[in-house]
Design an enzyme around this catalytic site. Sequence first.
Site, PDB file in Angstrom:
ATOM      1  N   THR A   1      35.184  46.375  31.828  1.00 15.65           N
ATOM      2  CA  THR A   1      35.075  47.880  32.556  1.00 15.65           C
ATOM      3  C   THR A   1      33.908  48.905  31.755  1.00 15.65           C
ATOM      4  O   THR A   1      33.346  49.409  32.472  1.00 15.65           O
ATOM      5  CB  THR A   1      36.516  48.489  32.002  1.00 15.65           C
ATOM      6  OG1 THR A   1      37.539  47.873  32.490  1.00 15.65           O
ATOM      7  CG2 THR A   1      36.483  50.007  32.346  1.00 15.65           C
TER       8      THR A   1
ATOM      9  N   HIS B   1      45.568  43.325  36.848  1.00 12.81           N
ATOM     10  CA  HIS B   1      46.009  42.861  35.406  1.00 12.81           C
ATOM     11  C   HIS B   1      47.384  42.525  35.517  1.00 12.81           C
ATOM     12  O   HIS B   1      47.822  41.561  34.797  1.00 12.81           O
ATOM     13  CB  HIS B   1      45.739  43.714  34.313  1.00 12.81           C
ATOM     14  CG  HIS B   1      44.030  43.736  34.049  1.00 12.81           C
ATOM     15  ND1 HIS B   1      43.366  42.712  33.466  1.00 12.81           N
ATOM     16  CD2 HIS B   1      43.184  44.629  33.775  1.00 12.81           C
ATOM     17  CE1 HIS B   1      42.348  42.833  33.329  1.00 12.81           C
ATOM     18  NE2 HIS B   1      42.291  44.132  33.417  1.00 12.81           N
TER      19      HIS B   1
ATOM     20  N   ASP C   1      33.254  48.653  38.754  1.00 11.54           N
ATOM     21  CA  ASP C   1      32.607  48.139  37.396  1.00 11.54           C
ATOM     22  C   ASP C   1      32.616  46.848  37.326  1.00 11.54           C
ATOM     23  O   ASP C   1      32.005  46.278  36.664  1.00 11.54           O
ATOM     24  CB  ASP C   1      33.386  49.103  36.441  1.00 11.54           C
ATOM     25  CG  ASP C   1      34.754  48.592  36.401  1.00 11.54           C
ATOM     26  OD1 ASP C   1      35.501  48.024  37.519  1.00 11.54           O
ATOM     27  OD2 ASP C   1      35.713  48.916  35.330  1.00 11.54           O
TER      28      ASP C   1
ATOM     29  N   ASP D   1      42.318  48.265  38.647  1.00  3.13           N
ATOM     30  CA  ASP D   1      42.435  47.360  37.434  1.00  3.13           C
ATOM     31  C   ASP D   1      43.808  47.110  37.043  1.00  3.13           C
ATOM     32  O   ASP D   1      43.955  46.101  36.644  1.00  3.13           O
ATOM     33  CB  ASP D   1      41.458  47.911  36.541  1.00  3.13           C
ATOM     34  CG  ASP D   1      41.145  47.063  35.224  1.00  3.13           C
ATOM     35  OD1 ASP D   1      40.543  45.920  35.426  1.00  3.13           O
ATOM     36  OD2 ASP D   1      41.481  47.239  34.253  1.00  3.13           O
TER      37      ASP D   1
ATOM     38  N   HIS E   1      39.350  39.371  34.265  1.00  3.28           N
ATOM     39  CA  HIS E   1      38.120  39.430  34.481  1.00  3.28           C
ATOM     40  C   HIS E   1      37.245  39.201  33.396  1.00  3.28           C
ATOM     41  O   HIS E   1      37.852  38.841  32.427  1.00  3.28           O
ATOM     42  CB  HIS E   1      37.765  40.552  35.567  1.00  3.28           C
ATOM     43  CG  HIS E   1      37.843  41.891  34.672  1.00  3.28           C
ATOM     44  ND1 HIS E   1      37.311  42.490  33.703  1.00  3.28           N
ATOM     45  CD2 HIS E   1      39.220  42.681  34.916  1.00  3.28           C
ATOM     46  CE1 HIS E   1      37.789  43.498  33.348  1.00  3.28           C
ATOM     47  NE2 HIS E   1      38.885  43.633  33.862  1.00  3.28           N
TER      48      HIS E   1
ATOM     49  N   LYS F   1      40.419  56.273  32.805  1.00  2.00           N
ATOM     50  CA  LYS F   1      40.363  55.478  31.303  1.00  2.00           C
ATOM     51  C   LYS F   1      39.054  56.439  30.664  1.00  2.00           C
ATOM     52  O   LYS F   1      38.080  56.895  31.384  1.00  2.00           O
ATOM     53  CB  LYS F   1      39.701  53.978  31.570  1.00  2.00           C
ATOM     54  CG  LYS F   1      40.736  53.233  32.022  1.00  2.00           C
ATOM     55  CD  LYS F   1      40.169  51.900  32.416  1.00  2.00           C
ATOM     56  CE  LYS F   1      40.964  50.950  32.927  1.00  2.00           C
ATOM     57  NZ  LYS F   1      40.409  49.548  33.032  1.00  2.00           N
TER      58      LYS F   1
ATOM     59  N   ASP G   1      37.909  50.756  39.667  1.00  2.12           N
ATOM     60  CA  ASP G   1      37.935  49.728  38.788  1.00  2.12           C
ATOM     61  C   ASP G   1      38.538  48.444  39.300  1.00  2.12           C
ATOM     62  O   ASP G   1      39.745  48.433  39.934  1.00  2.12           O
ATOM     63  CB  ASP G   1      38.704  50.202  37.534  1.00  2.12           C
ATOM     64  CG  ASP G   1      38.526  49.694  36.104  1.00  2.12           C
ATOM     65  OD1 ASP G   1      38.589  48.274  36.243  1.00  2.12           O
ATOM     66  OD2 ASP G   1      38.594  50.196  35.402  1.00  2.12           O
TER      67      ASP G   1
END
Length: 544
Positions: free
Chosen positions: A78, A293, A334, A289, A477, A160, A39
């Site tokens: 995502t 973030h 992704d 990911d 993103h 996730k 991710d």
Amino acid sequence: MKLLPLALCATALSVPALAQQAAPAPTAPPKLLVVISVDQFSADLFAEYRRHFTGGFARLQDGAVFPSGYQSHAATETCPGHSTITTGARPARTGIIANDWVDLKTAREDKTVYCAEDENVPGSTSSKYTVSDKHLLVPTLGERMKAWNPASRVVSVAGKDRAAVMMGGHKVDELWWWDAGAYRTYAGRPTPPVVAQVNALVGARYAAPAAAVAVPPQCAARDRAVAIGAGKSVGTGHFERDGNNARLYRASPQFDAATLALAAGLIREMKLGQGAAPDIISIGASATDYVGHTYGTEGAEMCGQLLSLDRDLGDFFAVLDRSGVDYAVALTADHGGTDLPERHREDAVPGAVRTTADLNAKTIGTAIAAKLGLKGQLLRGGNFGDIWVDPTLTAAQRKTVIAEGVKAFAAHPQVQAVFTAEQIAATPLSKAPPETWSLLERARASYNPLRSGAFVVALKPRITPIVDPTKGYVATHGSFWDYDRRVPMLFWRKGMVGFEQPLSVETVDIAPTLAGLIGLPLKPGDVDGRCLDLVAGPASSCPN
């Protein structure tokens, strides 16, 4: 940075050792397909770190390397991105236009719909929901494999829920995602012993505080503080955290190590790749990911995360090697991502800024309501992407509100373009290389008339849609731009002759490419992508 997997490899992942020998070139179809999504692993990050990789990423670089893969659509989030990987379809067909969308006609008070929820469950909200695959409108490769040969097994594991659901699809043998300290699945499904074992190990580590870890030498130059306001900074995080801290656990290398451990354990316990039919496991490595973030993409945190994931992937592949299973790997992402603007500005990108507080659907809608003498919340959405209009308006009012909304967003200095649903729907899906697509064509690949908004807003490049970085995420993103669209695509199988193809391909090409490897037939129009030939030479891994 070896934070978790050694203990798990000694228990949940152990398999008998096999004698190592030189690998012949593969001739028969592989028995196990391993699809990995990292991710937020942008093509930029791959290019930046590939020379440092010595583990799993290094192995994959000996296979077929496509450094310019594209999540070609505009909604680079995502859920849409994961929906393309094993379906071979763009979000316009998968129906997964965003992580969340607005359904103003739904009866429930919460009008926001999460991409992997069943909003019809009583009491469900977009933040407290029952996980469901109902919104994915197309079959995954695993589903096609089961229809082709019911003996095929389909497994999906991710950090996730949306990653696990979108890659696994509607017909899975096992599907697991992490939540609240443990890996979970759909209600009523049994928990295999290996999942219980991994959950016990992971749960103990999650509950315990984690001390800071040493910064690898390759990351030392990145170990510097970047101020983000209110006395806070990022860039020197060494993954220390207190116990039971879900936010920081997710944003640490421990998270991916646990997911890979669970995946390897399920492969072993289910004997995937050892049956009469080919099997598939999808793995969503989500920590990159969360690191992006929480800390940005260019600090010591991301450096440590990627080097740790490289080693964990190497351990994971070593476990598969010892099983003796003939497996093929496809690894991609992704979506991409970009760094926090504060560090960008320190590092020669002065134009990188955050969105201003006035750039959002509610503020602009309120101004339009005052201008037109209307009541209610006329516009819903965020500060970019799809914007929805109040369905209780008359046709004339709706037309006027859309025109005013488009005008107001387009006039904002941080907005690149605004497209109405009518403009997007009238645009043909492009068949050109994805890097050549216009912004409107990128929006078209994400547009679904059942779910998309009345118009779509594209921010200018290097505009980060987070107003205040001190209250949570610092970078993100989701834009129309290539730093969010471009991702690596890597294929590997024991004995294959490797090559690198620098020209652009798409993530929707992954499913038909893997289908070609196992001989699964696809009819014209089944997917949006094409089969990529993974044979270096005149022969082909794709059907005629």
